[in-house]
Write an enzyme that holds these catalytic residues in place. Structure first.
Site, PDB file in Angstrom:
ATOM      1  N   ARG A   1      11.237  -0.484  49.481  1.00 35.85           N
ATOM      2  CA  ARG A   1      11.319  -1.359  48.309  1.00 35.85           C
ATOM      3  C   ARG A   1      11.454  -2.846  48.682  1.00 35.85           C
TER       4      ARG A   1
ATOM      5  N   TYR B   1      11.167  18.465  49.963  1.00 35.10           N
ATOM      6  CA  TYR B   1       9.781  18.918  49.777  1.00 35.10           C
ATOM      7  C   TYR B   1       9.514  20.154  50.646  1.00 35.10           C
TER       8      TYR B   1
ATOM      9  N   ARG C   1       9.356  12.797  59.435  1.00 32.83           N
ATOM     10  CA  ARG C   1      10.506  12.401  58.600  1.00 32.83           C
ATOM     11  C   ARG C   1      11.443  13.582  58.516  1.00 32.83           C
TER      12      ARG C   1
ATOM     13  N   HIS D   1       5.294   5.835  46.671  1.00 36.10           N
ATOM     14  CA  HIS D   1       4.184   6.176  45.791  1.00 36.10           C
ATOM     15  C   HIS D   1       4.062   5.061  44.757  1.00 36.10           C
TER      16      HIS D   1
ATOM     17  N   HIS E   1      15.809  15.276  46.466  1.00 35.57           N
ATOM     18  CA  HIS E   1      15.720  14.681  45.126  1.00 35.57           C
ATOM     19  C   HIS E   1      16.703  15.330  44.160  1.00 35.57           C
TER      20      HIS E   1
ATOM     21  N   GLN F   1      14.208  -0.137  38.710  1.00 34.74           N
ATOM     22  CA  GLN F   1      13.718  -0.240  37.338  1.00 34.74           C
ATOM     23  C   GLN F   1      12.192  -0.301  37.217  1.00 34.74           C
TER      24      GLN F   1
ATOM     25  N   GLU G   1      13.689  15.184  52.089  1.00 35.97           N
ATOM     26  CA  GLU G   1      13.797  14.941  50.641  1.00 35.97           C
ATOM     27  C   GLU G   1      13.629  16.203  49.784  1.00 35.97           C
TER      28      GLU G   1
HETATM   29  P1  FAD Z   1      19.402 -15.305  29.797  1.00 36.44           P
HETATM   30  O1  FAD Z   1      19.686 -14.647  31.071  1.00 36.44           O
HETATM   31  O2  FAD Z   1      20.314 -15.027  28.673  1.00 36.44           O
HETATM   32  O3  FAD Z   1      19.357 -16.881  30.066  1.00 36.44           O
HETATM   33  C1  FAD Z   1      19.248 -17.830  29.027  1.00 36.44           C
HETATM   34  C2  FAD Z   1      19.706 -19.180  29.559  1.00 36.44           C
HETATM   35  O4  FAD Z   1      19.369 -20.180  28.596  1.00 36.44           O
HETATM   36  C3  FAD Z   1      21.205 -19.290  29.774  1.00 36.44           C
HETATM   37  O5  FAD Z   1      21.471 -19.703  31.103  1.00 36.44           O
HETATM   38  C4  FAD Z   1      21.654 -20.358  28.768  1.00 36.44           C
HETATM   39  O6  FAD Z   1      22.700 -21.170  29.278  1.00 36.44           O
HETATM   40  C5  FAD Z   1      20.405 -21.154  28.594  1.00 36.44           C
HETATM   41  N1  FAD Z   1      20.289 -21.896  27.322  1.00 36.44           N
HETATM   42  C6  FAD Z   1      20.355 -21.392  26.055  1.00 36.44           C
HETATM   43  N2  FAD Z   1      20.150 -22.384  25.160  1.00 36.44           N
HETATM   44  C7  FAD Z   1      19.943 -23.515  25.861  1.00 36.44           C
HETATM   45  C8  FAD Z   1      19.664 -24.884  25.494  1.00 36.44           C
HETATM   46  N3  FAD Z   1      19.499 -25.241  24.236  1.00 36.44           N
HETATM   47  N4  FAD Z   1      19.540 -25.776  26.474  1.00 36.44           N
HETATM   48  C9  FAD Z   1      19.672 -25.433  27.777  1.00 36.44           C
HETATM   49  N5  FAD Z   1      19.935 -24.165  28.181  1.00 36.44           N
HETATM   50  C10 FAD Z   1      20.053 -23.229  27.223  1.00 36.44           C
HETATM   51  N6  FAD Z   1      18.969  -6.419  33.239  1.00 36.44           N
HETATM   52  C11 FAD Z   1      18.343  -5.605  34.071  1.00 36.44           C
HETATM   53  O7  FAD Z   1      17.124  -5.597  34.095  1.00 36.44           O
HETATM   54  N7  FAD Z   1      19.021  -4.796  34.919  1.00 36.44           N
HETATM   55  C12 FAD Z   1      20.359  -4.778  34.953  1.00 36.44           C
HETATM   56  O8  FAD Z   1      20.942  -4.026  35.724  1.00 36.44           O
HETATM   57  C13 FAD Z   1      21.063  -5.630  34.078  1.00 36.44           C
HETATM   58  N8  FAD Z   1      22.409  -5.640  34.069  1.00 36.44           N
HETATM   59  C14 FAD Z   1      23.044  -6.471  33.235  1.00 36.44           C
HETATM   60  C15 FAD Z   1      24.428  -6.457  33.219  1.00 36.44           C
HETATM   61  C16 FAD Z   1      25.119  -7.306  32.388  1.00 36.44           C
HETATM   62  C17 FAD Z   1      26.613  -7.270  32.397  1.00 36.44           C
HETATM   63  C18 FAD Z   1      24.412  -8.209  31.548  1.00 36.44           C
HETATM   64  C19 FAD Z   1      25.161  -9.165  30.658  1.00 36.44           C
HETATM   65  C20 FAD Z   1      23.043  -8.202  31.532  1.00 36.44           C
HETATM   66  C21 FAD Z   1      22.342  -7.324  32.363  1.00 36.44           C
HETATM   67  N9  FAD Z   1      20.965  -7.264  32.360  1.00 36.44           N
HETATM   68  C22 FAD Z   1      20.317  -6.445  33.221  1.00 36.44           C
HETATM   69  C23 FAD Z   1      20.167  -8.012  31.368  1.00 36.44           C
HETATM   70  C24 FAD Z   1      19.502  -9.262  31.958  1.00 36.44           C
HETATM   71  O9  FAD Z   1      20.462 -10.044  32.613  1.00 36.44           O
HETATM   72  C25 FAD Z   1      18.818 -10.016  30.841  1.00 36.44           C
HETATM   73  O10 FAD Z   1      17.821  -9.206  30.268  1.00 36.44           O
HETATM   74  C26 FAD Z   1      18.181 -11.301  31.325  1.00 36.44           C
HETATM   75  O11 FAD Z   1      19.147 -12.142  31.902  1.00 36.44           O
HETATM   76  C27 FAD Z   1      17.498 -12.036  30.194  1.00 36.44           C
HETATM   77  O12 FAD Z   1      16.917 -13.181  30.729  1.00 36.44           O
HETATM   78  P2  FAD Z   1      16.602 -14.475  29.863  1.00 36.44           P
HETATM   79  O13 FAD Z   1      16.082 -15.462  30.839  1.00 36.44           O
HETATM   80  O14 FAD Z   1      15.746 -14.131  28.717  1.00 36.44           O
HETATM   81  O15 FAD Z   1      17.974 -14.959  29.240  1.00 36.44           O
HETATM   82  P1  NAP Z   2      21.534  -1.883  24.171  1.00 29.85           P
HETATM   83  O1  NAP Z   2      21.041  -1.121  25.310  1.00 29.85           O
HETATM   84  O2  NAP Z   2      20.639  -2.165  23.032  1.00 29.85           O
HETATM   85  O3  NAP Z   2      22.821  -1.112  23.639  1.00 29.85           O
HETATM   86  C1  NAP Z   2      23.537  -1.536  22.531  1.00 29.85           C
HETATM   87  C2  NAP Z   2      24.558  -0.477  22.110  1.00 29.85           C
HETATM   88  O4  NAP Z   2      25.280  -0.943  20.995  1.00 29.85           O
HETATM   89  C3  NAP Z   2      23.953   0.828  21.743  1.00 29.85           C
HETATM   90  O5  NAP Z   2      24.770   1.842  22.316  1.00 29.85           O
HETATM   91  C4  NAP Z   2      24.029   0.861  20.223  1.00 29.85           C
HETATM   92  O6  NAP Z   2      24.193   2.218  19.958  1.00 29.85           O
HETATM   93  C5  NAP Z   2      25.215  -0.022  19.925  1.00 29.85           C
HETATM   94  N1  NAP Z   2      25.093  -0.841  18.691  1.00 29.85           N
HETATM   95  C6  NAP Z   2      24.008  -1.527  18.267  1.00 29.85           C
HETATM   96  N2  NAP Z   2      24.288  -2.198  17.131  1.00 29.85           N
HETATM   97  C7  NAP Z   2      25.576  -1.946  16.830  1.00 29.85           C
HETATM   98  C8  NAP Z   2      26.434  -2.341  15.778  1.00 29.85           C
HETATM   99  N3  NAP Z   2      26.025  -3.146  14.804  1.00 29.85           N
HETATM  100  N4  NAP Z   2      27.698  -1.887  15.774  1.00 29.85           N
HETATM  101  C9  NAP Z   2      28.138  -1.064  16.748  1.00 29.85           C
HETATM  102  N5  NAP Z   2      27.351  -0.650  17.772  1.00 29.85           N
HETATM  103  C10 NAP Z   2      26.087  -1.079  17.820  1.00 29.85           C
HETATM  104  O7  NAP Z   2      22.084  -3.299  24.620  1.00 29.85           O
HETATM  105  P2  NAP Z   2      23.059  -3.772  25.773  1.00 29.85           P
HETATM  106  O8  NAP Z   2      23.902  -2.667  26.297  1.00 29.85           O
HETATM  107  O9  NAP Z   2      23.718  -4.956  25.215  1.00 29.85           O
HETATM  108  O10 NAP Z   2      22.092  -4.189  26.919  1.00 29.85           O
HETATM  109  C11 NAP Z   2      21.252  -5.333  26.744  1.00 29.85           C
HETATM  110  C12 NAP Z   2      20.046  -5.214  27.622  1.00 29.85           C
HETATM  111  O11 NAP Z   2      20.422  -5.392  28.984  1.00 29.85           O
HETATM  112  C13 NAP Z   2      19.447  -3.842  27.491  1.00 29.85           C
HETATM  113  O12 NAP Z   2      18.126  -3.921  27.022  1.00 29.85           O
HETATM  114  C14 NAP Z   2      19.492  -3.262  28.851  1.00 29.85           C
HETATM  115  O13 NAP Z   2      18.237  -2.725  29.216  1.00 29.85           O
HETATM  116  C15 NAP Z   2      19.822  -4.418  29.776  1.00 29.85           C
HETATM  117  N6  NAP Z   2      20.726  -3.875  30.785  1.00 29.85           N
HETATM  118  C16 NAP Z   2      20.217  -3.031  31.706  1.00 29.85           C
HETATM  119  C17 NAP Z   2      21.042  -2.464  32.635  1.00 29.85           C
HETATM  120  C18 NAP Z   2      20.491  -1.542  33.677  1.00 29.85           C
HETATM  121  O14 NAP Z   2      21.241  -1.028  34.488  1.00 29.85           O
HETATM  122  N7  NAP Z   2      19.209  -1.303  33.740  1.00 29.85           N
HETATM  123  C19 NAP Z   2      22.396  -2.736  32.633  1.00 29.85           C
HETATM  124  C20 NAP Z   2      22.889  -3.604  31.667  1.00 29.85           C
HETATM  125  C21 NAP Z   2      22.045  -4.156  30.736  1.00 29.85           C
HETATM  126  P3  NAP Z   2      24.524   2.831  18.540  1.00 29.85           P
HETATM  127  O15 NAP Z   2      23.654   2.081  17.585  1.00 29.85           O
HETATM  128  O16 NAP Z   2      24.203   4.280  18.681  1.00 29.85           O
HETATM  129  O17 NAP Z   2      25.982   2.620  18.328  1.00 29.85           O
HETATM  130 FE1  SF4 Z   3      13.790  -3.200  44.529  1.00 30.49          FE
HETATM  131 FE2  SF4 Z   3      14.211  -3.100  41.873  1.00 30.49          FE
HETATM  132 FE3  SF4 Z   3      11.987  -4.155  42.902  1.00 30.49          FE
HETATM  133 FE4  SF4 Z   3      12.350  -1.528  42.993  1.00 30.49          FE
HETATM  134  S1  SF4 Z   3      12.127  -2.758  41.148  1.00 30.49           S
HETATM  135  S2  SF4 Z   3      11.615  -2.821  44.641  1.00 30.49           S
HETATM  136  S3  SF4 Z   3      14.513  -1.452  43.387  1.00 30.49           S
HETATM  137  S4  SF4 Z   3      14.062  -4.938  43.146  1.00 30.49           S
END
Ligand code: FAD
Ligand code: NAP
Ligand code: SF4
Length: 676
Positions: A318, A173, A221, A33, A259, A346, A171
């Site tokens: 997907r 339904y 299905r 959907h 679901h 997402q 599913e």
């Molecule tokens: P970044 O990924 O932070 O990339 C920035 C890049 O800029 C880096 O490679 C850095 O080296 C480079 N850089 C910085 N300054 C300079 C400079 N001056 N010169 C050259 N290079 C430079 N998001 C999701 O949507 N789903 C998830 O499931 C998810 N899981 C996550 C799990 C973890 C553990 C983490 C850490 C993040 C996760 N995220 C997830 C978040 C997602 O990865 C970030 O939102 C995304 O990577 C942000 O993209 P960006 O390009 O803005 O920055």
């Molecule tokens: P986040 O989702 O903003 O969570 C930050 C956490 O830290 C919150 O629980 C917040 O809750 C706490 N916090 C904030 N300021 C703080 C402070 N000063 N001291 C102590 N605790 C504090 O950020 P994130 O977990 O770093 O994730 C970063 C981004 O990556 C998110 O936007 C997320 O969407 C993305 N991401 C997505 C996935 C996914 O599966 N979709 C997985 C990983 C990351 P309290 O303020 O209540 O303590």
């Molecule tokens: Fe696949 Fe994520 Fe794209 Fe959905 S949003 S089609 S799960 S990569």
């Protein structure tokens, strides 16, 4: 099957003869959907969406669900086909698909007790645990009327030019609700033993065949795994498949999980092709072609299933949102060029559940084909992109694809930014695929890649446009003892710079806090790479014999004791993904992680972390405190460029770090590049 001999993945690209018609290969685009089905005004967009997938090489496409009547709506005024005047809009869709030599079936979906409205009906008056509305039990006459409504909808679909219909019998339904004892407590001719419970399904198929004639595809299905208590058992499933075959179906598609099931079925942590075994188990019992489904996202996975004889087709849903050209690329032996679905939900399922139009995290054009267009540029520019995280990668490759000369800088020795951290989380192995795709795309589009280069203002002279995608810096905390050696950042732990102690407190329960929790409780190979271990953890019967295919869950022993903490009151994880948050919470709960909200951090000393919860102080005797307290934009470069009077575009985390995820980063990078 006679495999094609001259191409990669020969079983995947062998045609399938259905007797009265022939499919060009074994790729079915599974029903999804998108939200475009609900209004006549959106059908031109829906037609463009399907046209791209048909052009991309899929053999048979299935639309999102259309209800056969009003009470079968998924949501008020949702997609439905029950009146002759609703036919015309569909012709745009069928013509678009036929223009690319593919075939298309319309899915007939009656939501039953999953309908999110007060008109919903079901076999018995039993409320679904995931829906606030209680259904009305259908009368025997109502059941008959429903069968007629299905047949009428199928006839209208045929008039609209569809090659067939898919009858949604799984599913949880309406049809599935008749089949399972869980939801069918009737004592009339439509309830009781298995034969009577499945009669509704069988009559629907029989009546559609009678109404639409012999040369009309009917996909049924069938729920091969209900994954709920009091679902069907294996014997009943085989009995149902045989009855559906006898009633005149053309193909049986596999349905996996209701679901309301508490077993994940499509999330990224589900192993690839985890459920293909159940389709293979049905194969000897029926003569119809069978379709395997769920978490089949790369051609080698699909080919292995088909080559082993476990199915006759594969359903990709997907994966074709992520890359409409998936079949063409696979056929050409260019699997490396595929933009792989990472099963994050997402932008697709999460959007649908929030009543927003679906799209795709790795492909923001999905379901936006007419609005986000990457037109070749008539004025090529020199563009610098700084930062090769998701935002910078998307921006650089789209700009280069349009004909600009792009140089991409990153300080690190590899592309990917935070995706290189995310890929280390057990269950997020698919993130490697996005990095592989972008590595390929950079070469294909001719982006000049300068790794190991910290870009400063002087590096960026001579460019017509500068895009800053420098990402984020992790937020630090400032409570007493925040600089104690046991207090570390999530990057220290995930990048292996620090080995966590046996007892760990995680500060911050956002997406990263939960991911760090998963990382800490697992040791060794991820269960997502081993279907048998994964099924044992989630309680799926490995033989698929038991009622609902459920077994007692056997979670593996956690590698560490973990506390996951947040300051805000309430249940941690409430803001996680709509369709995946419960999986993260359930995984950590099964591993004994203590999740606390409303926590005040009093300080860290050699004894551990002192907190106050509900007015009482506690000492958590942990050896490591991992800070996952969110992120701040990394803007030094953007600020310096602006101070030097240069104009810059700032995207991704460098723009807004709050609630940033890869969906927003890739979307923003792609949209900027489409306009440069
Ligand atoms: P970044 O990924 O932070 O990339 C920035 C890049 O800029 C880096 O490679 C850095 O080296 C480079 N850089 C910085 N300054 C300079 C400079 N001056 N010169 C050259 N290079 C430079 N998001 C999701 O949507 N789903 C998830 O499931 C998810 N899981 C996550 C799990 C973890 C553990 C983490 C850490 C993040 C996760 N995220 C997830 C978040 C997602 O990865 C970030 O939102 C995304 O990577 C942000 O993209 P960006 O390009 O803005 O920055
Ligand atoms: P986040 O989702 O903003 O969570 C930050 C956490 O830290 C919150 O629980 C917040 O809750 C706490 N916090 C904030 N300021 C703080 C402070 N000063 N001291 C102590 N605790 C504090 O950020 P994130 O977990 O770093 O994730 C970063 C981004 O990556 C998110 O936007 C997320 O969407 C993305 N991401 C997505 C996935 C996914 O599966 N979709 C997985 C990983 C990351 P309290 O303020 O209540 O303590
Ligand atoms: Fe696949 Fe994520 Fe794209 Fe959905 S949003 S089609 S799960 S990569």
């Amino acid at each position: 099957m006679t495999p094609a001999t001259d191409i990669a993945y020969p079983h995947l690209f062998a045609p399938l003869d259905l007797g009265f018609t022939r499919l060009r290969n074994r790729v079915l685009m599974g029903s999804m959907h998108t939200g475009l089905e609900d209004h006549a005004r959106d059908f031109p967009k829906l037609a463009a969406y399907f046209a791209e997938r048909a052009e991309g090489g899929a053999a048979l496409l299935v639309t999102g669900g259309f209800a056969p009547n009003v009470v079968g709506w998924l949501a008020p005024f949702g997609s439905k086909l029950s009146w002759p005047w609703e036919v015309r809009r569909h012709r745009q869709v069928t013509a678009a698909v036929h223009g690319h030599a593919a075939k298309i079936c319309m899915q007939l979906l009656h939501a039953g007790r999953y309908g999110y409205h007060p008109l919903q009906v079901a076999p018995s008056k039993l409320k679904a645990p995931i829906n606030p509305f209680t259904p009305r039990a259908l009368s025997a006459r109502g059941v008959e009327r429903h069968i007629a409504d299905y047949a009428r909808a199928a006839r209208l679909a045929r008039e609209a030019g569809y090659d067939g219909v898919e009858v949604m019998g799984s599913e949880g339904y309406l049809i599935n609700e008749f089949i399972a004892p869980r939801t069918n407590q009737r004592t009339d001719a439509w309830g009781g033993d298995a034969a009577r419970r499945m009669r509704f399904a069988v009559e629907i198929v029989r009546r559609i065949r009678e109404t639409c004639g012999p040369d009309f595809i009917i996909i049924y299905r069938l729920s091969l795994l209900d994954l709920v208590e009091d679902g069907s058992n294996w014997q009943e499933i085989v009995q149902q498949a045989k009855a559906i075959e006898a009633a005149g179906a053309t193909i049986i598609n596999s349905g996996i999980g209701w679901h309301e099931a508490r077993v994940p079925t499509i999330a990224t942590s589900v192993p690839r092709a985890a459920f293909a075994g159940v389709t293979a188990k049905l194969k000897p019992h029926v003569g119809l072609p069978l379709i395997a489904t769920n978490r089949i996202n790369m051609p080698e996975v699909a080919e292995a299933i088909l080559a082993a004889g476990g199915a006759d087709m594969v359903s990709l849903a997907r994966p074709l949102l992520a890359d409409p050209q998936w079949p063409n690329k696979a056929r050409a032996g260019k699997a490396d060029a595929i933009n792989t679905c990472i099963a994050c939900n997402q932008a697709c399922l999460d959007h649908v559940f929030q009543n927003k139009r679906a799209s795709c995290l790795v492909n923001p054009r999905a379901a936006h084909e007419t609005e986000l267009v990457y037109r070749p540029t008539s004025a090529p520019k020199r563009i610098a992109v700084v930062g090769a995280g998701p935002a910078g990668l998307a921006c650089a490759t789209v700009a280069a694809e349009r004909g600009h000369r792009v140089t991409l800088f990153d300080a690190a020795g590899e592309i990917g930014g935070q995706f290189n951290v995310a890929k280390r989380i057990p269950g997020k192995e698919e993130f490697h695929e996005t990095l592989r795709y972008f590595r390929h795309k950079l070469v294909e589009t001719g982006v000049e890649l300068r790794l190991g280069t910290v870009a400063g203002t002087e590096t960026l002279t001579g460019f017509d446009e500068v895009v800053v995608a420098t990402g984020i810096v992790p937020r630090t905390v400032d409570f007493p003892g925040a600089n104690h050696p046991m207090v570390v950042s999530y990057l220290d732990v995930l990048l292996g710079r620090v080995r966590a102690a046996d007892k760990v407190a995680v500060i911050g329960a956002g997406g990263i806090g939960f991911d760090v929790g998963e990382f800490l409780v697992h040791e060794g190979e991820s269960p997502s790479l081993d279907p048998a271990r994964w099924m044992a953890e989630w309680g799926v019967d490995p033989d698929f014999e038991a009622r609902g295919s459920l077994a007692r869950p056997r979670p593996e022993h956690p590698a560490r004791h973990v506390w996951l903490l947040q300051r805000s009151p309430g249940k941690p994880g409430a803001r996680l993904g709509k369709t995946t948050g419960w999986i993260h919470r359930a995984t950590l709960k099964a591993k004994g992680v203590k999740m606390l909200g409303g926590v005040e951090y009093l300080g860290v000393d050699d004894a551990g972390l002192r907190i106050r919860v509900d007015g009482s102080e506690q000492l958590l005797d942990v050896g490591t405190v991992v800070v996952c307290a969110g992120q701040e934009p990394r803007r030094e470069l953007a600020d310096a460029l602006r101070a030097a009077g240069r104009s810059v575009h700032v995207i991704g985390g460098a723009d807004v770090a709050a609630e940033l995820d890869a969906k927003r980063a890739i979307d923003q990078g792609s949209r900027l590049a489409a306009e440069l």
